[in-house]
Design an enzyme around this catalytic site. Structure first.
Site, short mmCIF file in Angstrom:
data_model
loop_
_atom_site.label_atom_id
_atom_site.label_comp_id
_atom_site.label_asym_id
_atom_site.label_seq_id
_atom_site.Cartn_x
_atom_site.Cartn_y
_atom_site.Cartn_z
N ARG A 10 0.75 -1.10 -0.22
CA ARG A 10 -0.01 -0.18 0.02
C ARG A 10 0.83 1.34 0.03
O ARG A 10 0.64 2.43 -0.50
CB ARG A 10 -1.16 0.06 1.32
CG ARG A 10 -1.87 -0.96 0.95
CD ARG A 10 -3.06 -0.93 2.30
NE ARG A 10 -4.10 -1.95 2.18
CZ ARG A 10 -4.78 -2.38 2.93
NH1 ARG A 10 -4.76 -2.42 4.24
NH2 ARG A 10 -5.87 -3.21 2.65
N HIS A 60 0.64 -3.90 13.06
CA HIS A 60 -0.20 -3.72 11.86
C HIS A 60 -1.49 -3.20 12.37
O HIS A 60 -2.51 -3.56 12.26
CB HIS A 60 -0.40 -5.13 11.24
CG HIS A 60 -1.53 -5.42 10.11
ND1 HIS A 60 -1.32 -4.65 8.98
CD2 HIS A 60 -2.68 -5.76 10.08
CE1 HIS A 60 -2.26 -4.67 8.14
NE2 HIS A 60 -3.01 -5.30 8.66
N1 NAD Z 1 -3.41 -9.15 8.34
C1 NAD Z 1 -3.96 -8.40 7.42
O1 NAD Z 1 -3.23 -7.51 6.77
C2 NAD Z 1 -5.28 -8.47 7.14
C3 NAD Z 1 -6.01 -7.85 6.05
C4 NAD Z 1 -7.45 -8.06 5.92
C5 NAD Z 1 -7.87 -8.77 6.59
N2 NAD Z 1 -7.58 -9.31 7.74
C6 NAD Z 1 -8.17 -10.12 8.90
O2 NAD Z 1 -8.45 -11.35 8.19
C7 NAD Z 1 -9.65 -12.16 8.73
C8 NAD Z 1 -10.58 -12.37 7.63
O3 NAD Z 1 -11.12 -11.51 6.74
P1 NAD Z 1 -12.15 -11.66 5.94
O4 NAD Z 1 -12.46 -10.51 5.41
O5 NAD Z 1 -11.95 -12.84 5.02
O6 NAD Z 1 -13.47 -12.09 6.60
P2 NAD Z 1 -14.49 -13.16 6.34
O7 NAD Z 1 -15.78 -12.98 7.32
O8 NAD Z 1 -15.13 -12.96 4.65
O9 NAD Z 1 -13.97 -14.36 6.59
C9 NAD Z 1 -13.61 -15.23 7.49
C10 NAD Z 1 -14.05 -16.63 7.47
O10 NAD Z 1 -13.65 -17.39 8.65
C11 NAD Z 1 -14.71 -18.31 8.94
N3 NAD Z 1 -14.34 -18.51 10.23
C12 NAD Z 1 -14.80 -18.24 11.39
N4 NAD Z 1 -14.57 -18.97 12.48
C13 NAD Z 1 -13.83 -20.11 11.67
C14 NAD Z 1 -13.26 -21.29 12.49
N5 NAD Z 1 -13.25 -21.51 13.99
N6 NAD Z 1 -12.76 -22.11 11.75
C15 NAD Z 1 -12.90 -22.01 10.26
N7 NAD Z 1 -13.48 -20.97 9.83
C16 NAD Z 1 -13.86 -19.96 10.66
C17 NAD Z 1 -15.99 -17.67 8.53
O11 NAD Z 1 -16.90 -18.52 8.57
C18 NAD Z 1 -15.78 -16.84 7.61
O12 NAD Z 1 -16.12 -17.55 6.36
C19 NAD Z 1 -10.26 -10.79 9.64
O13 NAD Z 1 -9.85 -11.10 11.07
C20 NAD Z 1 -9.54 -9.59 9.12
O14 NAD Z 1 -9.59 -8.76 9.90
C21 NAD Z 1 -6.27 -9.17 8.11
#
Ligand code: NAD
Length: 321
Positions: free
Chosen positions: A161, A185
């Protein structure tokens, strides 16, 4: 329309959480032919199966032969994974900080790493779920894994970014830029190191006023929040691609220098914390921490960032876990 078929590697990768980030990451992994087998796992019944099937139907278009398997909470399918990417967790909503996700996501991440390790005792973990620095620390402390095998993905995305902001301002190719973001982060904890950023070895500061530099740094820091406001949830294209870039560095033993969240034992003046610094990533995961000299202002910002990450870690009371 059709691109030539190219053989994938002989590795196995699992992506836990088939939501926006997990599915995009898996899509990148398949297109880049990083694994022979790619498992998508989610707790939502049929969700990962559906995404895996949809992705499988792109094989003839993209020219990959990766076997993509979707499953509902069936960890046996992930057995023998070389790399496991953890995206399972709630994303933030507009106005939310990454830190507000801590309670729910900690329970999810702790359970997931335990289940994965039973099936893939040698896996290298890439943690993406937020608040990522604390989730990385939790994954490390709750499993006792060696620190090279737990990598937090944040700096790869934040640096991409940062390069995007710089390239738009300099009207240059982002591929010609070297620019890293270190620290936690979070919107207020990440540190885009503009003093060290170069346009093919020429310091970018040469082309930018102090005001422009400050604007680029500020826009980088709120990069995620800006997208959350626009989309209504957190972003996935760049986060998914960043997760796949780390997987590629491990699978290909690329020795790439990618700012990532890792456990520090004195480097950058910090200990017992997982936080973003430049690291070398290869087949063993994090193979080296690059401990370069920060000036006084940068070190002060890093220490402040570490304090914020540490207070988040303290919520989970993991120090002696
Ligand atoms: N590190 C980074 O740079 C970064 C960037 C973007 C998003 N994120 C994080 O990544 C995570 C996912 O984001 P997203 O947009 O894909 O969310 P999302 O809601 O689209 O997907 C999350 C998925 O995890 C599943 N889930 C929940 N509990 C679970 C479990 N115990 N076992 C298996 N699957 C399970 C849900 O059913 C869902 O499909 C979030 O915590 C978000 O904040 C991090």
């Amino acid at each position: 329309m059709f691109i030539p078929f190219l053989k994938c590697t002989d590795m196995k990768i699992s992506v836990i959480g088939a939501g926006a980030v997990g599915a995009t990451c898996a899509d990148n992994i398949a297109r880049r032919r990083l694994s022979r087998e790619l498992v998508l796992l989610d707790i939502k019944e049929g969700f990962a199966e559906g995404k895996a099937l949809d992705m499988t139907q792109t094989a003839a278009l993209h020219g990959f032969d990766t076997k993509i398997i979707g499953c509902t909470n069936d960890y046996a399918k992930t057995a023998g994974s070389d790399v496991v990417i953890i995206t399972s967790g709630m994303p933030r909503k507009p106005g939310m900080t990454r830190e507000e996700l801590i309670g729910t996501n900690a329970r999810i991440v702790e359970g997931v790493v335990k289940n994965v390790l039973e099936q893939s005792p040698d896996a290298i973990f890439v943690v993406i779920a937020n608040p990522m620095d604390t989730m990385t620390y939790l994954a490390l402390k709750s499993t006792g894994l060696p620190k090279n095998r737990v990598i937090g993905m944040g700096g790869a995305l934040d640096s991409a970014r940062f390069k995007c902001q710089l390239s738009q301002r300099l009207n240059c190719s982002p591929s010609d830029l070297n620019a890293v973001v270190i620290g936690g982060h979070g919107d207020t904890t990440m540190i885009p190191l503009i003093r060290h950023a170069t346009w093919n070895s020429v310091p970018v500061t040469q082309f930018l006023t102090k005001e422009e530099q400050d604007e680029i740094v500020a826009a980088t820091m709120v990069g995620g929040a800006t997208l959350t406001k626009l989309i209504g949830t957190s972003a996935w294209y760049a986060p998914g691609a960043a997760g796949a870039a780390i997987a590629a560095a491990i699978i290909g033993d690329e020795k790439r220098l990618i700012p990532s969240c890792t456990y520090l034992e004195g480097e950058y003046g910090q200990s017992d914390i997982c936080i973003g610094v430049p690291v070398v990533i290869g087949k063993n995961g994090i193979e080296k921490i690059i401990d370069f000299k920060l000036n006084e202002t940068e070190q002060a910002a890093f220490n402040k960032s570490a304090d914020a990450v540490r207070s988040m870690n303290n919520v989970l009371n993991l120090a002696n876990a």
